[in-house]
Design a protein around this motif. Structure first.
Motif, PDB file in Angstrom:
ATOM      1  N   LEU A 109       0.813  -1.207   0.000  1.00 28.49           N
ATOM      2  CA  LEU A 109       0.000   0.000   0.000  1.00 28.49           C
ATOM      3  C   LEU A 109       0.853   1.267   0.000  1.00 28.49           C
ATOM      4  O   LEU A 109       0.429   2.298  -0.537  1.00 28.49           O
ATOM      5  CB  LEU A 109      -0.933   0.009   1.210  1.00 28.49           C
ATOM      6  CG  LEU A 109      -2.103  -0.977   1.176  1.00 28.49           C
ATOM      7  CD1 LEU A 109      -2.981  -0.772   2.388  1.00 28.49           C
ATOM      8  CD2 LEU A 109      -2.914  -0.840  -0.103  1.00 28.49           C
ATOM      9  N   LYS A 110       2.032   1.204   0.580  1.00 27.20           N
ATOM     10  CA  LYS A 110       2.922   2.366   0.539  1.00 27.20           C
ATOM     11  C   LYS A 110       3.356   2.672  -0.888  1.00 27.20           C
ATOM     12  O   LYS A 110       3.613   3.829  -1.238  1.00 27.20           O
ATOM     13  CB  LYS A 110       4.145   2.111   1.424  1.00 27.20           C
ATOM     14  CG  LYS A 110       3.839   2.077   2.907  1.00 27.20           C
ATOM     15  CD  LYS A 110       5.077   1.710   3.715  1.00 27.20           C
ATOM     16  CE  LYS A 110       4.752   1.596   5.204  1.00 27.20           C
ATOM     17  NZ  LYS A 110       5.924   1.183   6.004  1.00 27.20           N
ATOM     18  N   GLU A 111       3.421   1.639  -1.705  1.00 32.18           N
ATOM     19  CA  GLU A 111       3.878   1.797  -3.089  1.00 32.18           C
ATOM     20  C   GLU A 111       2.729   1.925  -4.081  1.00 32.18           C
ATOM     21  O   GLU A 111       2.946   2.321  -5.237  1.00 32.18           O
ATOM     22  CB  GLU A 111       4.752   0.597  -3.467  1.00 32.18           C
ATOM     23  CG  GLU A 111       5.990   0.459  -2.590  1.00 32.18           C
ATOM     24  CD  GLU A 111       6.702  -0.872  -2.762  1.00 32.18           C
ATOM     25  OE1 GLU A 111       6.234  -1.688  -3.583  1.00 32.18           O
ATOM     26  OE2 GLU A 111       7.723  -1.088  -2.077  1.00 32.18           O
ATOM     27  N   HIS A 112       1.512   1.577  -3.662  1.00 31.06           N
ATOM     28  CA  HIS A 112       0.330   1.611  -4.528  1.00 31.06           C
ATOM     29  C   HIS A 112      -0.792   2.307  -3.767  1.00 31.06           C
ATOM     30  O   HIS A 112      -1.601   1.655  -3.099  1.00 31.06           O
ATOM     31  CB  HIS A 112      -0.095   0.194  -4.937  1.00 31.06           C
ATOM     32  CG  HIS A 112       0.959  -0.568  -5.659  1.00 31.06           C
ATOM     33  ND1 HIS A 112       1.991  -1.218  -4.996  1.00 31.06           N
ATOM     34  CD2 HIS A 112       1.154  -0.783  -6.992  1.00 31.06           C
ATOM     35  CE1 HIS A 112       2.761  -1.801  -5.892  1.00 31.06           C
ATOM     36  NE2 HIS A 112       2.283  -1.551  -7.095  1.00 31.06           N
ATOM     37  N   PRO A 113      -0.875   3.626  -3.837  1.00 35.29           N
ATOM     38  CA  PRO A 113      -1.811   4.391  -3.000  1.00 35.29           C
ATOM     39  C   PRO A 113      -3.283   4.067  -3.273  1.00 35.29           C
ATOM     40  O   PRO A 113      -3.690   3.857  -4.420  1.00 35.29           O
ATOM     41  CB  PRO A 113      -1.501   5.847  -3.380  1.00 35.29           C
ATOM     42  CG  PRO A 113      -0.137   5.815  -3.974  1.00 35.29           C
ATOM     43  CD  PRO A 113      -0.015   4.502  -4.654  1.00 35.29           C
ATOM     44  N   LEU A 114      -4.048   4.023  -2.204  1.00 39.55           N
ATOM     45  CA  LEU A 114      -5.496   3.901  -2.297  1.00 39.55           C
ATOM     46  C   LEU A 114      -6.105   5.250  -2.653  1.00 39.55           C
ATOM     47  O   LEU A 114      -5.553   6.305  -2.316  1.00 39.55           O
ATOM     48  CB  LEU A 114      -6.066   3.402  -0.967  1.00 39.55           C
ATOM     49  CG  LEU A 114      -5.692   1.972  -0.582  1.00 39.55           C
ATOM     50  CD1 LEU A 114      -5.974   1.735   0.900  1.00 39.55           C
ATOM     51  CD2 LEU A 114      -6.462   0.962  -1.431  1.00 39.55           C
ATOM     52  N   ARG A 115      -7.252   5.208  -3.335  1.00 38.08           N
ATOM     53  CA  ARG A 115      -7.928   6.439  -3.750  1.00 38.08           C
ATOM     54  C   ARG A 115      -9.403   6.375  -3.360  1.00 38.08           C
ATOM     55  O   ARG A 115      -9.943   5.318  -3.057  1.00 38.08           O
ATOM     56  CB  ARG A 115      -7.820   6.618  -5.272  1.00 38.08           C
ATOM     57  CG  ARG A 115      -6.398   6.615  -5.818  1.00 38.08           C
ATOM     58  CD  ARG A 115      -5.610   7.828  -5.370  1.00 38.08           C
ATOM     59  NE  ARG A 115      -4.254   7.809  -5.924  1.00 38.08           N
ATOM     60  CZ  ARG A 115      -3.311   8.693  -5.619  1.00 38.08           C
ATOM     61  NH1 ARG A 115      -3.582   9.662  -4.760  1.00 38.08           N
ATOM     62  NH2 ARG A 115      -2.105   8.616  -6.151  1.00 38.08           N
ATOM     63  N   GLY A 116     -10.057   7.532  -3.398  1.00 38.49           N
ATOM     64  CA  GLY A 116     -11.485   7.586  -3.147  1.00 38.49           C
ATOM     65  C   GLY A 116     -11.826   7.404  -1.679  1.00 38.49           C
ATOM     66  O   GLY A 116     -11.047   7.737  -0.789  1.00 38.49           O
ATOM     67  N   ARG A 117     -13.010   6.849  -1.428  1.00 33.82           N
ATOM     68  CA  ARG A 117     -13.464   6.599  -0.057  1.00 33.82           C
ATOM     69  C   ARG A 117     -13.084   5.178   0.342  1.00 33.82           C
ATOM     70  O   ARG A 117     -13.392   4.216  -0.359  1.00 33.82           O
ATOM     71  CB  ARG A 117     -14.977   6.786   0.043  1.00 33.82           C
ATOM     72  CG  ARG A 117     -15.407   8.232  -0.087  1.00 33.82           C
ATOM     73  CD  ARG A 117     -16.914   8.387  -0.095  1.00 33.82           C
ATOM     74  NE  ARG A 117     -17.549   7.868   1.109  1.00 33.82           N
ATOM     75  CZ  ARG A 117     -17.615   8.523   2.269  1.00 33.82           C
ATOM     76  NH1 ARG A 117     -17.058   9.708   2.387  1.00 33.82           N
ATOM     77  NH2 ARG A 117     -18.242   8.000   3.299  1.00 33.82           N
ATOM     78  N   ILE A 118     -12.434   5.055   1.487  1.00 34.40           N
ATOM     79  CA  ILE A 118     -11.998   3.755   1.998  1.00 34.40           C
ATOM     80  C   ILE A 118     -12.643   3.533   3.361  1.00 34.40           C
ATOM     81  O   ILE A 118     -12.521   4.364   4.267  1.00 34.40           O
ATOM     82  CB  ILE A 118     -10.464   3.685   2.122  1.00 34.40           C
ATOM     83  CG1 ILE A 118      -9.802   3.913   0.762  1.00 34.40           C
ATOM     84  CG2 ILE A 118     -10.047   2.351   2.719  1.00 34.40           C
ATOM     85  CD1 ILE A 118     -10.150   2.869  -0.288  1.00 34.40           C
ATOM     86  N   TYR A 119     -13.324   2.407   3.483  1.00 36.06           N
ATOM     87  CA  TYR A 119     -13.987   2.031   4.735  1.00 36.06           C
ATOM     88  C   TYR A 119     -13.252   0.840   5.337  1.00 36.06           C
ATOM     89  O   TYR A 119     -13.036  -0.179   4.671  1.00 36.06           O
ATOM     90  CB  TYR A 119     -15.444   1.672   4.455  1.00 36.06           C
ATOM     91  CG  TYR A 119     -16.246   1.253   5.667  1.00 36.06           C
ATOM     92  CD1 TYR A 119     -17.079   2.157   6.317  1.00 36.06           C
ATOM     93  CD2 TYR A 119     -16.187  -0.055   6.144  1.00 36.06           C
ATOM     94  CE1 TYR A 119     -17.828   1.765   7.423  1.00 36.06           C
ATOM     95  CE2 TYR A 119     -16.938  -0.454   7.250  1.00 36.06           C
ATOM     96  CZ  TYR A 119     -17.756   0.468   7.884  1.00 36.06           C
ATOM     97  OH  TYR A 119     -18.485   0.068   8.974  1.00 36.06           O
ATOM     98  N   LEU A 120     -12.876   0.972   6.608  1.00 31.81           N
ATOM     99  CA  LEU A 120     -12.211  -0.108   7.333  1.00 31.81           C
ATOM    100  C   LEU A 120     -12.988  -0.382   8.613  1.00 31.81           C
ATOM    101  O   LEU A 120     -13.395   0.549   9.312  1.00 31.81           O
ATOM    102  CB  LEU A 120     -10.770   0.283   7.698  1.00 31.81           C
ATOM    103  CG  LEU A 120      -9.835   0.690   6.566  1.00 31.81           C
ATOM    104  CD1 LEU A 120      -8.536   1.257   7.150  1.00 31.81           C
ATOM    105  CD2 LEU A 120      -9.544  -0.493   5.655  1.00 31.81           C
ATOM    106  N   SER A 121     -13.179  -1.661   8.927  1.00 30.18           N
ATOM    107  CA  SER A 121     -13.790  -2.005  10.211  1.00 30.18           C
ATOM    108  C   SER A 121     -13.064  -3.195  10.813  1.00 30.18           C
ATOM    109  O   SER A 121     -12.409  -3.977  10.110  1.00 30.18           O
ATOM    110  CB  SER A 121     -15.283  -2.321  10.046  1.00 30.18           C
ATOM    111  OG  SER A 121     -15.476  -3.549   9.359  1.00 30.18           O
ATOM    112  N   LEU A 122     -13.201  -3.325  12.123  1.00 25.15           N
ATOM    113  CA  LEU A 122     -12.533  -4.418  12.828  1.00 25.15           C
ATOM    114  C   LEU A 122     -13.273  -4.712  14.123  1.00 25.15           C
ATOM    115  O   LEU A 122     -13.640  -3.797  14.865  1.00 25.15           O
ATOM    116  CB  LEU A 122     -11.080  -4.045  13.141  1.00 25.15           C
ATOM    117  CG  LEU A 122     -10.203  -5.172  13.696  1.00 25.15           C
ATOM    118  CD1 LEU A 122      -9.993  -6.260  12.645  1.00 25.15           C
ATOM    119  CD2 LEU A 122      -8.857  -4.627  14.157  1.00 25.15           C
ATOM    120  N   GLY A 123     -13.490  -5.991  14.392  1.00 26.50           N
ATOM    121  CA  GLY A 123     -14.094  -6.399  15.651  1.00 26.50           C
ATOM    122  C   GLY A 123     -13.104  -6.270  16.804  1.00 26.50           C
ATOM    123  O   GLY A 123     -11.924  -6.577  16.664  1.00 26.50           O
ATOM    124  N   GLY A 124     -13.604  -5.839  17.939  1.00 28.54           N
ATOM    125  CA  GLY A 124     -12.729  -5.591  19.074  1.00 28.54           C
ATOM    126  C   GLY A 124     -12.009  -6.814  19.604  1.00 28.54           C
ATOM    127  O   GLY A 124     -10.942  -6.704  20.214  1.00 28.54           O
TER     128      GLY A 124
END
Length: 217
Positions: free
Chosen positions: A145-160
């Motif tokens: 990801l450092k070498e291939h940037p994400l674009r637009g809206r990015i949603y991340l979720s994670l269970g506690g």
């Protein structure tokens, strides 16, 4: 629910009007797809939700070959699925009309794939991607990801409770998700949500929430 075959893949789609397409990557489970569709329909969302398979999680959603804990093998077959996305989208356009916006949404390794595909698929209408309880622990992922940037809206979720996995690689998911969030915020608008429970808690609800927040942003 519309189910059909295309170029060797089984496909399904559900449309509630509008001109937004959401492609789902969650193991091609018919019950899960139906549950997510039902939540979105009840919420009055106007979109077409679609997915294809069948898939082998470790083979098809992994972006490159890697080895997990206890000799688990990831085959790195994601590019094969990415190459099918244009054809799949063209067929959905034929069935439901033109789409002005496209989003990708995946769960677990499917969430990893959704982010990977958002980088690799050259689609001008692609507006964002969601990774729900995504496998951000995947070897080499944060460097990619450092070498291939994400674009637009990015949603991340994670269970506690996901960090409590007995698998040491998977137990790094909280730290790795936080790192992915920091990297993504350099080039994208990022939404992050903490979810209650472990990796398998309320999966349809988590996916539907991701889709809703991507579309409502």
């Amino acid at each position: 629910m519309n189910e059909f075959s295309l170029n060797g893949y089984s496909c399904r789609a559900e449309s509630f009007g509008g001109d937004t397409l959401v492609l789902l990557f969650s193991g091609f489970d018919r019950q899960l797809f139906g549950d997510v569709s039902g939540i979105l329909e009840s919420a009055g969302k106007r979109l077409t939700l679609a997915e294809f398979g069948e898939v082998d999680w470790d083979r098809d959603y992994s972006p490159w070959q890697a080895e997990g804990t206890a000799g688990r093998k990831f085959a790195g077959g994601a590019d094969r699925l990415v190459s099918f996305l244009p054809e799949f989208t063209r067929e959905l356009t034929r069935l439901y009309g033109e789409f002005s916006g496209v989003y990708l949404c995946g769960y677990s390794l499917g969430g990893l794939f959704a982010l990977y595909a958002s980088v690799m698929w050259e689609e001008q209408r692609l507006l964002g991607a969601a990774s729900c309880s995504g496998s951000m622990w995947y070897p080499g992922w944060t460097q990619f990801l450092k070498e291939h940037p994400l674009r637009g809206r990015i949603y991340l979720s994670l269970g506690g409770k996901e960090k409590n996995s007995p698998d040491p690689l998977m137990a790094s998911v909280e730290v790795k998700t936080a790192e992915v969030r920091r990297i993504a915020e350099r080039t994208s608008t990022v939404i992050f949500r903490n979810e209650p429970g472990g990796h398998f808690s309320r999966v349809p609800q988590r996916i539907a929430r991701a889709v809703t927040e991507l579309l409502d942003g």
